[in-house]
Scaffold this motif. Structure first.
Motif, PDB file in Angstrom:
ATOM      1  N   ASN A  47       0.221   0.762  -4.281  1.00  0.00           N
ATOM      2  CA  ASN A  47      -1.051  -0.094  -4.624  1.00  0.00           C
ATOM      3  C   ASN A  47      -2.279  -0.132  -3.937  1.00  0.00           C
ATOM      4  O   ASN A  47      -2.355   0.404  -2.793  1.00  0.00           O
ATOM      5  N   SER A  48      -3.474  -0.387  -4.626  1.00  0.00           N
ATOM      6  CA  SER A  48      -4.812  -0.683  -4.089  1.00  0.00           C
ATOM      7  C   SER A  48      -4.630  -1.617  -2.956  1.00  0.00           C
ATOM      8  O   SER A  48      -3.873  -2.387  -2.846  1.00  0.00           O
ATOM      9  N   VAL A 102       0.647  -1.057  -0.071  1.00  0.00           N
ATOM     10  CA  VAL A 102       0.066   0.098  -0.060  1.00  0.00           C
ATOM     11  C   VAL A 102       0.815   1.357  -0.012  1.00  0.00           C
ATOM     12  O   VAL A 102       0.647   2.272  -0.813  1.00  0.00           O
TER      13      VAL A 102
END
Length: 276
Positions: A228-229, A224
């Motif tokens: 990134n999601s 994260v």
């Protein structure tokens, strides 16, 4: 100006090096992020078990957290072992004060060797103070049984337990099914208002699984922090965990449950601009 993607881990120290703060920092570094830390408790442990736990005084934990947040930009926070009410309350206060963007909480309650790592009265405080403040909690089956007060035997019951935790105030739950030994393992991911997702992985036979939960949660935090999601971070973290278990399964470290191979494929430290 440039900086590193940074993860703060708030957790206990494992003198054997396989779990806790030690596993978190190894994981964060291996994935290309920068790790800061605040220690909640000292443990005397090795691969065979936990011998003693010494909580860090609350005032000193608070000083650690303030020192980090007042100086360093934190992209994500991983919370691990919390075994006193005071610790939980202090962390909640700091989270409200500094408002980090992403918080993942791995509610460490039982060690790999079966030792209970949390005081009973602390569990109620976790529901009130920390679960609502975390973007994701990552209990294993043993911890989920404590949190919902019943046995969990299959993936349908895992979904039900995760949804119950959402109803009780969690934002999202990744319920790990690694303790259901089978050719295929299932983790259940439930976010508030979303349909459950199932993450499937192959079972890897190994006695070297000490610190797996710590490693997974810190890997999610690192991914994260790297941009990134959340669902993608979970997917990538599971790939990393599988690689670390596979690379360490035949290695002997001590007489009991050994660590993963956190550094099986280290990534260069990622550098980002100050404004992103």
């Amino acid at each position: 100006m440039k900086r590193y993607s940074t993860v703060l881990t708030i957790a206990g120290s494992d003198s054997g090096g396989g779990a806790g703060i030690q596993a978190d920092l190894k994981t964060i570094a291996a994935l290309g992020a920068y790790g800061a830390s605040a220690i909640t408790a000292l443990t005397a442990q090795n691969t065979t078990g936990v011998r003693a736990i010494h909580p860090v005084p609350g005032a000193f934990l608070k000083l650690q957290l303030e020192a980090v947040f007042e100086d360093i930009i934190i992209d994500s926070v991983k919370i691990g072992m919390i075994n006193t009410v005071e610790t939980a309350v202090i962390i909640a206060e700091i989270l409200d004060r500094f408002q980090p963007g992403f918080v993942i909480f791995d509610p460490v309650m039982v060690s790999t060797s079966g030792a209970k790592l949390i005081q009973d009265e602390t569990i109620d405080v976790l529901w009130k103070e920390l679960f609502p403040r975390a973007a994701l909690i990552t209990p294993n089956l043993d911890e989920a049984r404590i949190l919902v007060g019943r046995e969990i035997e299959n993936s349908d019951e895992m979904i039900g337990a995760a949804e119950e935790m959402i109803d009780k105030g969690c934002q999202a739950v990744l319920l790990k099914g690694g303790h259901l030994i089978a050719p295929k393992l299932f983790d259940v991911f439930v976010q508030k208002g979303e349909k459950p997702q199932i993450f499937e992985s192959d079972y890897i036979e190994s006695k070297n699984v000490h610190g797996t939960g710590c490693t997974l949660s810190s890997a999610i935090a690192a991914y994260v922090a790297l941009g990134n999601s959340l669902p993608e971070s979970i997917r990538l973290a599971k790939i990393y965990i599988a690689g670390a278990i596979e690379a360490g399964k035949d290695i002997i470290t001590g007489k009991g449950s050994g660590p993963l191979n956190h550094s099986f494929s280290p990534q260069a430290m990622q550098i980002r601009n100050y404004d992103n």
